[in-house]
Enzyme design. Structure first.
Site, PDB file in Angstrom:
ATOM      1  N   GLU A 345      -0.585 -25.827  48.437  1.00  0.00           N
ATOM      2  CA  GLU A 345      -0.862 -27.165  48.964  1.00  0.00           C
ATOM      3  C   GLU A 345      -0.336 -27.283  50.385  1.00  0.00           C
ATOM      4  O   GLU A 345       0.867 -27.118  50.621  1.00  0.00           O
ATOM      5  CB  GLU A 345      -0.215 -28.238  48.092  1.00  0.00           C
ATOM      6  CG  GLU A 345      -0.910 -28.472  46.774  1.00  0.00           C
ATOM      7  CD  GLU A 345      -0.415 -29.720  46.060  1.00  0.00           C
ATOM      8  OE1 GLU A 345      -1.048 -30.106  45.069  1.00  0.00           O
ATOM      9  OE2 GLU A 345       0.604 -30.315  46.492  1.00  0.00           O
ATOM     10  N   CYS A 346      -1.230 -27.541  51.316  1.00  0.00           N
ATOM     11  CA  CYS A 346      -0.889 -27.849  52.702  1.00  0.00           C
ATOM     12  C   CYS A 346      -0.080 -26.726  53.348  1.00  0.00           C
ATOM     13  O   CYS A 346      -0.661 -25.779  53.876  1.00  0.00           O
ATOM     14  CB  CYS A 346      -0.160 -29.185  52.782  1.00  0.00           C
ATOM     15  SG  CYS A 346      -0.182 -29.907  54.438  1.00  0.00           S
ATOM     16  N   ALA A 347       1.234 -26.788  53.317  1.00  0.00           N
ATOM     17  CA  ALA A 347       2.024 -25.701  53.885  1.00  0.00           C
ATOM     18  C   ALA A 347       1.686 -24.373  53.233  1.00  0.00           C
ATOM     19  O   ALA A 347       1.627 -23.336  53.884  1.00  0.00           O
ATOM     20  CB  ALA A 347       3.513 -25.995  53.736  1.00  0.00           C
TER      21      ALA A 347
END
Length: 817
Positions: A345-347
Site C-alpha cells: 500500500e502506497c509506500a
C-alpha cells in the site's frame, strides 16, 4: 458499556490538537491512568505519537473507511482495559468529507460515539473574538433535528502573555470551563515535511520531547477535572469489535503444506510506520503468524515467510538506505517473482518499483518487482476513495468495491502494465493472483475479507516446486511434450556400446578413457575433464567445493544447482532475468560479491542463448562461473573448447542421445578445479555404461550425428513457433529444442484434458502459470498439439500482461533440464 472518554477538537487545523491530545494522553498515563488513544480520520502519523504516549496501539475511527456502524465497536475494542479514552479529532470540528455534509468529521464521530468534546483553540492572533468562535462551535447544529455536539471544556493554546490569556478567559465567562492555558512557548511541535508531521518512529528525540510535553500539560491543564468530564460521558450501546467475529468464524488456523501456520512478514522500522493496528489483529485472527521486517536493516525475509505486507511510510525519505540494502531488495524481488503473496500500500508500491527519486537527489534503485519508477509530485494527493476491483486478484474479486484513502506526494513516472489493483482516477498500481500493489490505503476492519483472502493465499503458498521434473507432467495415455529427450531412435553404434559395457560390470569402472575421449572431442587436455554421473553430480560437487559466501544462480533455468547448494548448507541467491528484457543477461546485474555464479546456456526453459563474451565477462578473480550447456548441441556460443580462468562448463548426454536412464556427463574446467572436484567425488560414481556412452559420443562420427539431430530439432522448433504465432500465442525466441509459450493460466490443464502433456513453467523462478514449455516434436505431433490449442485457446484465460520479476537474488531446487 461505560467508557470514560473525551474528544479533543479545534476550530481548524493548526490549533494544536495533536500536541494537546498527545500531551493529555502522556500526562494521564504518567499520572497512573491506563489511557487509550484514538484518532478521527485515516491519519497514521498521529496514532504513532498516541502509541508512544500511552504504551498502547494508537487507533483510528473513520466512518468512511470502516462504516459508521463499526465506530462504537472499534472504540470499545481499542479501549478495552483502559481507564479513559482520548480521541483526537481531525481538521476543524465540523470539517469532513468534501461534499459529504460533515460526514467523517470530528463532530460526526463525536455524535455517533456520544463523546464529550474539549476544544483546543489557538488564541495567538485574537482575544475576545475567541469567545465568539467558541460560542459558535458550541451552539451551531448543521442538522436542526440533531442537537449540537457536547462541548464540555476548552484549552487555550499559544497565549502571548498572562494579560492576553485573562482577556480571553473573561470573554468566555461561564460559557464553557477553561481547563488550561498553554503559553506560546510551551507547545512542542513535531517536525513537519511534505506529508505533515514526522512520524514518532523516525524521531530519536520523540520520547524525550514527549516527557517534556507531558510535564507541561500536567502543570498547565487541570487533569483531575479532565478525568471528571471524561467520566461523565454517557454509556455506549454495543459490543467491542472482534477480529475473529469480523472474519465470520471463531477460530480458523489455515495450515501450509508443511503443516505450519502461514507466516506473514509485515514491514516496519523507520521507513514503514503506517498501518492500522486492526490489520495485524485480523491477520492473526485469520490464523497467520506475524513477524516484523525492517527493510532498512534486515538483509533477508524472515525464515518461513509465506506472505508479505508492505504498508505505508516514507520510502522516498529513506531511499538511499533502502537502496543500499541490496541483498534484501534481491530477496524480495525473487520471492515476489516466485509468487509470494504480497500486499503493498502506497509506500509499499513505491518500494516495489524499479526506482524512487526523493525530494532531493538522483533516482535510487528499489526492489524492481514492478516495472515502474516513482518521483516526487508537485502537489499532495489527499482524498477519500471508493474503489472497484477490475478483475479477480489476490485481495479482491471482480467488481467488488472498497473504501479507502490516498495520501501521498509521489507519482509513478512510468505506469505499470497489466491489471490495475483498483479502478481509481490514476489507476496506479497492479494486481495479480499473488501481488496487490496500489496507492490506496484500506482499513481492513471495514473489509475483513481482504485479510482472510491474504492469509488463505499465504497458507497455500509453497513457492515453486523446485524438485519438479518434466516427467511428472507426462503420464500414461498422454502425448509427451513435457520431457526434453530426443524422441527418435538411438544410433545403433550407441546401443551396441551400451550393451557391450555390460560385459565389464565385473570390474570397478575407470573413467580415464572417457575423460581422454571428451578432451579430444573438445580440443582440451585430459586434466581439464572430470566425468560425472550426469550434471546432477557435478552440481553437488561444485556446491561442496568451497564455503561459498554469496552463490548466485541465474534464472529462469534448471534448478538442480540450487538443490545442491541448499543441501550443502548454502543459501543461494537468484538473479531472475526479466521477460521485458527478453530474459537476457546483463553482467552488471550480477552482484559484485558473488563468488559462485551458475547460468544455463541456452537457458531452460526460455531457450534464450547468451553470447559467449557476455558469460566470459562474468569471470573475475575469486569467482567461479559455472555454465550448464545441456542444450548447446550445435556448439554455437560454447565455452567448452578452451581453458578459461574461472569458467566451468558442464555437459550432459541425456537429451540429445535419449539416454536419461544412464547418468552421463562431464565437467570442463581448469586442472586445479578438476582436481579439487575429483577429491570430493565418490569413487566409481560414473558407471560402466556411462563411461561407454561418453567414449562413443565423443567420436567424429558421433559429432556428425549430433549436428544432424540438432538441425532436426531446430526444424521442429521453428515449425512449433510458427504454429503458435499463427494462433496469436506469445513465445520467447528460442535456440533450444523447446519453446516457452504464454498460453494463459489454466492452459496446461486444458491441454491435459485433450491428451497432451506440456511442461509447467510456474516451478521456474520468474515465471507463472500462464507460461508452459513445449518440447519440439515431429511435425505430425506438433500439428496435433496446435489443433488442440486452436480448439481450447479461445476459452483460456488471457495471458497476464505485466512483468512478474526484475533482476534479483535468493533460493531454489530441481526442475527439468
Amino acid at each position: 458499556m461505560s467508557l470514560p472518554r473525551l474528544m479533543v477538537a479545534a476550530p481548524a487545523s493548526g490549533h494544536g490538537k495533536t500536541t494537546v491530545a498527545t500531551g493529555l494522553m502522556a500526562a494521564l498515563a504518567r499520572a497512573g491512568h491506563t489511557v487509550s488513544g484514538h484518532k478521527v480520520g485515516p491519519d497514521y502519523i498521529d496514532p504513532g505519537y498516541h502509541a508512544l504516549a500511552t504504551g498502547r496501539p494508537g487507533r483510528n475511527l473513520d466512518p468512511h473507511l470502516v462504516g459508521e456502524e463499526r465506530l462504537v465497536p472499534l472504540l470499545l475494542h481499542g479501549a478495552a482495559g483502559a481507564d479513559v479514552a482520548v480521541i483526537e479529532g481531525v481538521m476543524g470540528l465540523y470539517d469532513g468529507q468534501i461534499g459529504g455534509d460533515g460526514f467523517a468529521s470530528t463532530a460526526h464521530v463525536a455524535a455517533v460515539t456520544r463523546t464529550p468534546v474539549v476544544l483546543v483553540v489557538d488564541i495567538s492572533s485574537a482575544s475576545r473574538t475567541i469567545a465568539a468562535t467558541i460560542h459558535g462551535l458550541c451552539t451551531w447544529a448543521p442538522d436542526p433535528s440533531q442537537p449540537p455536539v457536547d462541548v464540555v471544556g476548552v484549552i487555550l493554546n499559544k497565549a502571548g502573555s498572562a494579560r492576553h490569556a485573562d482577556e480571553v478567559v473573561r470573554s468566555i465567562g461561564e460559557m464553557v470551563p477553561v481547563l488550561g492555558i498553554l503559553q506560546r512557548d510551551d507547545g512542542i511541535e513535531a517536525p513537519s515535511r511534505h506529508l505533515g508531521l514526522v512520524p514518532a518512529g523516525e524521531r530519536a528525540d520523540a520520547a524525550v520531547a514527549l516527557d517534556r510535553l507531558a510535564g507541561q500539560i500536567a502543570e498547565r491543564v487541570d487533569l483531575e477535572r479532565v478525568v471528571r468530564l471524561a467520566s461523565g460521558a454517557p454509556g455506549l450501546a454495543g459490543v467491542p469489535w472482534s477480529p475473529s467475529e469480523a472474519l465470520g468464524f471463531d477460530t480458523l488456523v489455515p495450515r501450509c503444506a508443511t503443516g505450519d501456520r502461514p507466516r506473514i512478514a509485515v514491514a516496519g522500522g523507520r521507513a514503514f510506520t503506517f498501518r492500522y493496528a486492526e490489520t495485524v489483529e485480523l491477520l492473526r485472527a485469520a490464523g497467520a503468524v506475524v513477524v516484523e521486517l525492517d527493510p532498512l536493516t534486515d538483509t533477508r525475509l524472515p525464515d518461513g515467510t509465506t506472505g508479505l505486507y508492505l504498508g505505508g511510510g516514507f520510502p522516498e525519505m529513506h531511499a538511499a538506505e533502502l537502496g543500499a540494502n541490496e541483498r534484501l531488495r534481491r530477496d524480495l524481488r525473487t520471492a515476489i517473482a516466485r509468487g509470494l503473496p504480497t500486499v503493498a500500500e502506497c509506500a509499499g508500491l513505491l518500494y516495489l518499483c524499479e526506482s524512487v527519486r526523493g525530494p532531493d537527489g538522483p533516482a535510487v534503485p528499489m526492489v524492481g518487482a514492478i516495472d515502474a519508477t516513482a518521483e516526487m509530485a508537485p502537489r499532495l494527493t489527499l482524498s477519500y476513495r471508493t474503489a472497484t476491483a477490475p478483475t479477480d486478484n489476490l485481495l479482491a474479486r471482480a467488481h467488488e468495491q472498497v473504501t479507502g484513502h490516498e495520501y501521498h506526494r509521489t507519482r509513478l513516472t512510468r505506469a505499470t502494465t497489466g491489471d490495475a489493483a483498483w479502478l481509481m482516477p490514476d489507476r496506479a498500481g497492479v494486481a495479480t493472483h499473488s501481488l496487490h500493489a496500489s496507492y490506496l490505503h484500506t482499513h481492513w476492519a471495514g473489509h475483513p475479507q481482504l485479510a482472510a483472502r491474504f492469509v488463505a493465499a499465504a497458507a497455500a503458498y509453497a513457492g515453486p516446486d523446485l524438485r519438479h521434473h518434466g516427467d511428472k507432467d507426462a503420464g500414461p495415455g498422454l502425448v509427451d511434450l513435457a520431457v526434453n529427450v530426443f524422441d527418435g531412435p538411438r544410433p545403433t553404434w550407441l546401443d551396441r556400446a551400451l550393451a557391450d559395457s555390460l560385459a565389464e560390470v565385473d570390474a570397478y569402472p575407470d573413467a580415464a578413457e572417457a575423460e581422454r575421449a571428451v578432451a579430444r572431442r573438445h580440443g582440451r587436455e585430459p586434466a581439464d575433464v572430470l566425468a560425472t554421473a550426469g550434471a546432477a553430480e557435478a552440481f553437488t560437487l561444485l556446491a561442496r567445493l568451497e564455503q561459498w559466501q554469496h552463490p548466485v544462480v541465474v534464472h529462469p533455468q534448471f534448478t538442480e544447482p540450487e538443490v545442491a547448494l541448499r543441501t550443502a548448507g548454502h543459501t543461494p541467491g537468484q538473479l531472475v532475468l526479466r521477460h521485458g528484457d527478453g530474459f537476457r543477461l546483463d553482467p552488471d546485474d550480477v552482484p559484485d560479491d558473488a563468488d559462485l555464479v551458475v547460468i544455463g546456456n541456452p537457458t531452460n526453459p526460455t531457450g534464450v542463448r547468451h553470447p559467449a563474451p557476455v558469460i566470459r565477462d562474468l569471470a573475475r578473480p575469486g569467482r567461479l562461473v559455472v555454465v550448464d550447456e545441456a542444450f548447446l548441441d550445435d556448439d554455437v556460443e560454447t565455452l567448452a573448447g578452451s581453458r578459461l580462468p574461472g569458467i566451468v562448463v558442464l555437459r550432459s548426454l541425456t537429451k540429445i542421445w535419449s539416454i536419461p536412464g544412464i547418468r552421463a556427463g562431464y565437467v570442463l574446467a581448469e586442472p586445479e578445479v578438476v582436481r579439487a572436484l575429483r577429491d570430493l567425488q565418490t569413487p566409481w560414481s560414473v558407471s560402466a555404461p556411462a563411461i561407454a556412452a561418453l567414449v562413443a559420443t565423443s567420436s567424429d562420427d558421433a559429432q556428425h550425428e549430433a549436428r544432424r539431430r540438432a538441425a532436426e530439432l531446430e526444424r521442429r522448433r521453428r515449425h512449433l513457433e510458427d504454429g503458435l504465432r499463427e494462433l496469436g500465442i506469445e513465445t520467447v525466441p528460442s535456440t533450444a529444442p523447446y519453446v516457452l509459450a504464454r498460453t494463459g493460466e489454466g492452459s496446461r490443464e486444458a491441454l491435459r484434458d485433450k491428451g497432451f502433456a506440456v511442461r509447467r513453467a510456474d516451478t521456474f523462478p520468474g515465471l507463472g502459470d500462464e507460461w508452459v514449455r513445449i518440447s519440439a516434436r515431429r511435425k505430425a505431433v506438433t500439428d496435433d498439439l496446435l489443433g488442440a490449442l486452436r480448439s481450447t485457446h479461445p476459452v483460456l484465460r488471457k495471458p497476464v500482461g505485466i512483468r512478474r520479476s526484475g533482476a534479483t537474488v535468493t533460493s531454489l531446487s530441481h526442475t527439468e533440464r
